[in-house]
Design a protein around this motif. Structure first.
Motif, PDB file in Angstrom:
ATOM      1  N   GLU A  22      38.882 -12.851  29.639  1.00 26.60           N
ATOM      2  CA  GLU A  22      38.691 -11.398  29.730  1.00 26.60           C
ATOM      3  C   GLU A  22      37.541 -10.945  28.833  1.00 26.60           C
ATOM      4  N   ALA A  23      37.428 -11.533  27.658  1.00 29.29           N
ATOM      5  CA  ALA A  23      36.329 -11.190  26.754  1.00 29.29           C
ATOM      6  C   ALA A  23      34.990 -11.634  27.347  1.00 29.29           C
ATOM      7  N   PHE A  24      34.963 -12.774  28.026  1.00 34.56           N
ATOM      8  CA  PHE A  24      33.728 -13.250  28.654  1.00 34.56           C
ATOM      9  C   PHE A  24      33.250 -12.285  29.735  1.00 34.56           C
ATOM     10  N   CYS A  56      28.552 -17.056  22.323  1.00 36.10           N
ATOM     11  CA  CYS A  56      28.271 -16.601  20.959  1.00 36.10           C
ATOM     12  C   CYS A  56      28.242 -15.081  20.870  1.00 36.10           C
ATOM     13  N   SER A  57      27.727 -14.417  21.896  1.00 33.66           N
ATOM     14  CA  SER A  57      27.690 -12.955  21.841  1.00 33.66           C
ATOM     15  C   SER A  57      29.092 -12.359  21.939  1.00 33.66           C
ATOM     16  N   VAL A  58      29.975 -12.953  22.740  1.00 24.11           N
ATOM     17  CA  VAL A  58      31.352 -12.466  22.850  1.00 24.11           C
ATOM     18  C   VAL A  58      32.104 -12.678  21.541  1.00 24.11           C
ATOM     19  N   LEU A  59      31.915 -13.839  20.945  1.00 22.74           N
ATOM     20  CA  LEU A  59      32.675 -14.189  19.746  1.00 22.74           C
ATOM     21  C   LEU A  59      31.990 -13.745  18.457  1.00 22.74           C
ATOM     22  N   ASN A  60      30.820 -13.125  18.591  1.00 23.65           N
ATOM     23  CA  ASN A  60      30.073 -12.626  17.428  1.00 23.65           C
ATOM     24  C   ASN A  60      29.868 -13.741  16.400  1.00 23.65           C
ATOM     25  N   CYS A  61      29.314 -14.861  16.890  1.00 24.97           N
ATOM     26  CA  CYS A  61      29.109 -16.017  16.030  1.00 24.97           C
ATOM     27  C   CYS A  61      27.750 -16.637  16.341  1.00 24.97           C
TER      28      CYS A  61
END
Length: 112
Positions: A22-24, A56-61
């Motif tokens: 869902e985050a993706f 990386c953009s979804v997980l802010n990493c």
């Protein structure tokens, strides 16, 4: 390489592959649930760079957060062991010489 997707996702309060899927979708990354589950449960063999950027953009990493280099651990004497060809157990390492067939007749003409 060590794949840290679950740890990084947990830091973003994502605890299941379905939550990660869902985050993706928020960034337009729509892999199948089976692909997300495979990335979640193990280390993927390959990851496309544009997919890695979206993860990386979804997980802010950063990529360094997801992938961590690990030194290869060789056991004692493992690097000195050379693989031998099948049937070369008794070979002394010298040149290999062909042996003639012992069965059947030798052909003088090519097969038709």
């Amino acid at each position: 390489m060590k794949w840290n997707l679950r740890m990084v996702a947990a830091q973003q309060d994502l605890w299941r592959p379905t939550e990660l899927l869902e985050a993706f979708k928020t960034v337009g990354f729509t892999p199948s649930l089976s692909k997300v589950a495979a990335m979640w449960s193990g280390t993927p063999v390959t990851v496309r760079l544009d997919d890695l950027d979206k993860i990386c953009s979804v997980l802010n990493c950063t990529v360094g957060d997801l992938l961590q280099a690990e030194p290869l651990e060789a056991t004692a004497g493992e690097s000195e062991v050379l693989q031998k060809a099948v049937g070369a157990e008794g070979s002394d390492g010298g040149p290999v010489r062909p042996t003639p067939r012992r069965q059947g007749s030798r052909r003088t003409l090519p097969p038709n």
